[in-house]
Structures are given as structure tokens and as C-alpha cells.
Scaffold this active site. Sequence first.
Site, PDB file in Angstrom:
ATOM      1  N   ASP A   1       0.728  -1.362  -0.153  1.00  0.00           N
ATOM      2  CA  ASP A   1       0.041  -0.024  -0.104  1.00  0.00           C
ATOM      3  C   ASP A   1       0.969   1.206   0.171  1.00  0.00           C
ATOM      4  O   ASP A   1       0.238   2.230   0.657  1.00  0.00           O
ATOM      5  CB  ASP A   1      -1.107  -0.051   1.123  1.00  0.00           C
ATOM      6  CG  ASP A   1      -2.019  -1.239   1.392  1.00  0.00           C
ATOM      7  OD1 ASP A   1      -2.132  -1.686   0.155  1.00  0.00           O
ATOM      8  OD2 ASP A   1      -2.159  -1.800   2.317  1.00  0.00           O
TER       9      ASP A   1
ATOM     10  N   HIS B   1      -4.942  -1.495  -5.576  1.00  0.00           N
ATOM     11  CA  HIS B   1      -4.197  -0.337  -6.051  1.00  0.00           C
ATOM     12  C   HIS B   1      -5.161   0.695  -6.377  1.00  0.00           C
ATOM     13  O   HIS B   1      -5.717   0.752  -7.417  1.00  0.00           O
ATOM     14  CB  HIS B   1      -3.238  -0.866  -7.334  1.00  0.00           C
ATOM     15  CG  HIS B   1      -2.201  -1.652  -6.980  1.00  0.00           C
ATOM     16  ND1 HIS B   1      -1.494  -2.329  -7.706  1.00  0.00           N
ATOM     17  CD2 HIS B   1      -1.876  -2.459  -5.859  1.00  0.00           C
ATOM     18  CE1 HIS B   1      -0.242  -3.013  -7.189  1.00  0.00           C
ATOM     19  NE2 HIS B   1      -0.693  -3.191  -6.016  1.00  0.00           N
TER      20      HIS B   1
END
Length: 425
Positions: free
Chosen positions: A15, A43
Amino acid sequence: MRSNVNAVVGIQWGDEGKGRIVDYLAQDAEIVIRFQGGDNAGHTVINEMGRFGLHILPSGIFNSETMNIVSAGTVVNFDTMLKEMKDIRERCGLELDNVFIDERAHLIMPYHCLLDGAEEGKRDESQKIGTTKRGVGPCYTDKAARIGIRACDLLDEDRLEKRLSMLLPKKNRDLEYYGLRTFTLKELMDKCRSWRLEFANHIIDTVPVVRDAVESGKKVLLEGQLGIMRDNDWGIYPYTTSSNPTVAGACNGAGIPAKAINRVCGVMKAYSTSVGGGPYMTELFDKDGEKLRQIGGEFGVTTGRPRRCGWLDLVAADYACYMNGVMDIALTKLDVLDTFKTIKVCTGYNIEGEYYSYLPETRLQEKAKPIYEEFEGWMCPTSGARRWEDLPDKAQKYILAIEKALGTRVTYISVGPERDQLIVR
Ligand code: GDP
Ligand code: IMO
Ligand code: MG
């Protein structure tokens, strides 16, 4: 070989903002390749078409000139892929006929998802990995055991039936052990037929096209999923994912020789987060941690779980830069630190009274206490900055200190989630 291949990898616990960096770099890329992992990814891409949370589709899909490959090193759930494609088609009218899956990619089957949840459920609290329950681990397990079903198997019914008949008794035994529903051969054959109808035109041998692109110097981007700290060999095993999100994993998963990699971009937040179990030395349990979570919007894209938040760990980042051969750092979410009076970075660990300047194995990480260096916060907004000179002095000082500690240039600085909220040095 006059190649032009850039690998973009996560150099923390996932992340880091890989999606937004790949979306930016893909604007003039010929090919974007997702090289490992499955739909455990989340994403985020925000551009003129909207805000998207991509799970299995590569972040280059928004450039219709770019070929997007889900390569041999990945594991693919065609049900979730179909859903993701449908959602994007409906929302922004993209055809997505530029998305291809290598025929060697392994398929996440319905039993993998069930087993992922059940296996995690059996682990006691301290052993929980906190998987995304997307079936990724069980699918890679079958790949290693050589009982996986691959995309190419969809294209040959006889072969598919033989393979499913061989593995089904074992899978049903596993499912029964956990008290879960079992599957019939017909059910799975029907499921695979439906996938073939949807995806037959997207399943190809990507080697000729990738090789041609690499050898003729076309711009190729390799998009990592997760970060090195959850790499199955070099991360916090056993709290890892079942593949290799490193550059080495990129070469292997995408079918690209190591010597063809020209640049390696390591994506790193200006602080850190982790989702799931395992050691995480700089985790904050105080109001600063909560503030990072709220301002940074640190909630999982795939599972919605609150992310664990903490200060930047330069010891772990140094390890990540070495392992990946990082040449450019993309430092993301600098703006999230705008209102912190004091910002800390970890420069070493105290482990049972001993000083460590390097990242040890998981067992010792579990006992590590971070040693911090403090920086004065800049206490003003940075999200409007588009050039290095626009950044406040104290923010520049923070970035230069990171650069010095890692011996690696911070080439990209993102100051907001949108495509243009980026400083390129
Ligand atoms: P990935 O999995 O590495 O692609 O990263 P995620 O998308 O899971 O998490 C990154 C989050 O931070 C997303 O919500 C992005 O929209 C957001 N983001 C990315 N870069 C920036 C930035 O520079 N500033 C802020 N405020 N948010 C950012
Ligand atoms: P992106 O690509 C953050 C974590 C899970 C768990 C471990 C194993 O958005 O960075 P898995 O489902 O892969 O077997 O889970 O890895 N994890 C992630 N954490 N971002 C992700 O993806 C993740 N994908 C998996 O929380 O601890
Ligand atoms: Mg993510």
C-alpha cells in the site's frame, strides 16, 4: 540489448502507492505487466476518469495505447477479474481489449478461496497472517505442488478434465476436513467453460510480445503487488504473501532477463503502514498513529481493514533498497505529515539490549524496539507543490535526510493522490 524496462516495487509492507505511480509512468508505456500476486492487491488510481481500486488489473489500463499483461507469475480469479472489468467498462467506457493474461498464470479456483478462510480460521491469534482471503496462498500452494490449474488449461477441455479429476478428491478431502462444502467435477468444468467464453481471447503466450518489446527498446513497466516486507523469502515469514514482490520476482514472474531491467523505482510512504499480522517495529498505538490513519485514509482497498500506522523505518527501507537494487525512490503521501509538529524516523533497533543497524529475521524483529531520530515538522500544506522549490525547507530537509540515509535518490515525491500531485526531480 537496448531495453527500456522499469520495475516499480513496494519497499515497505504494501500500500505504498504503487498504483498511482504506475498510472503516472504508464502514460507513455507500451506494456505494463503485473508480475505476481492476485486480487489481494488494492491499487488506488485517481485520474481524469475517476477513482479506481484495482485488484488484479494492471494500473496501465487507463492508457488505451498500453498493452496490459497479467503475467505467468500471477494467480488469477476470473470471477473477480470479470467483475472488475465490468465495473470499469461501465464507469468509464474503456473496452479493456488491451488486457491479456499469460497462459501460464495459475487460476484461483472456488476451493482456494474457501480454504484460505478456513486455514486462517484454524491459526491461533498470534499466528494469524491476516490474509485477504482471496485464495492467493492456497493457489500458490497448488502451483508448488504441481496440481494447479492454469489459464491454458481452459483452452483444452480434455486436459482440464484430466487435471481436475486428478486433484478434486484431494481438494474435497481438505474441504471436508474444515467442514466446508465440496465440489463436483461437473460444477468446476461448467465454471471453467464460463471463464473460457469470457476470456479465451485474452489468454495468450506473452513471451513473443514481451521479448520483442524488451529487445526493441519499447517502454515496459513492471508493476509489483505488495511490498518486500511481505515477500515469501525475504519478508516477515510466516506473515508473508506466497510470492515475491521484489525485482527478482519481477524478472521471474514477467519472463524478463535480469540484465534487461534498466531502472528500479521503489515506492515508499513518507511514514509507514502494514495490514495483517507480524512484526512492525515502528507501529504507533497513540494519537499520532490514529492521526496518520485518519489523515492518510489508511483503510484497506481490498478488505476495508484499518491499516496499522507508524513512522518511517529507514532500517527496513535500506534493506529493501539493497534487495531490489532501487535506483529511484518514489516518496508518497508527504502531505499526510503536513500537520505533525514532530516527525520521527527509525534509524536502528534495540533488540534485547543490543544495537542493530540492519534488519534481522522475523524472530528478532518481534523483539525489536525502534531507535528514532526526530525532525521538525513543516506545519504547512504541501499538496499544491509541483516543484522541489515549492516545498517548505523543513520538508526538503526531511527528504534529503532520507536520501542520504538510503544512498538513493528520491526522484518522485507525491503530495496528493491525484495523478498530477507529483514532483519529479
Ligand atoms: P498501492 O497498493 O501500493 O497501490 O497503494 P494503495 O492504493 O493501497 O494505498 C495508497 C493510498 O494512498 C490510496 O488511497 C491513494 O489514493 C493514496 N495516495 C497515494 N499517494 C498519495 C499522496 O501522495 N497523498 C495522499 N494524501 N494520498 C495518496
Ligand atoms: P497491495 O498490492 C497490504 C497482506 C495481508 C496478509 C499477507 C498475506 O495493495 O499493496 P495474502 O492474501 O496475500 O495471502 O495475505 O499480506 N497483504 C497486503 N497488505 N496491501 C496488499 O496489497 C496486500 N496483499 C496482501 O494483509 O498479512
Ligand atoms: Mg494497496
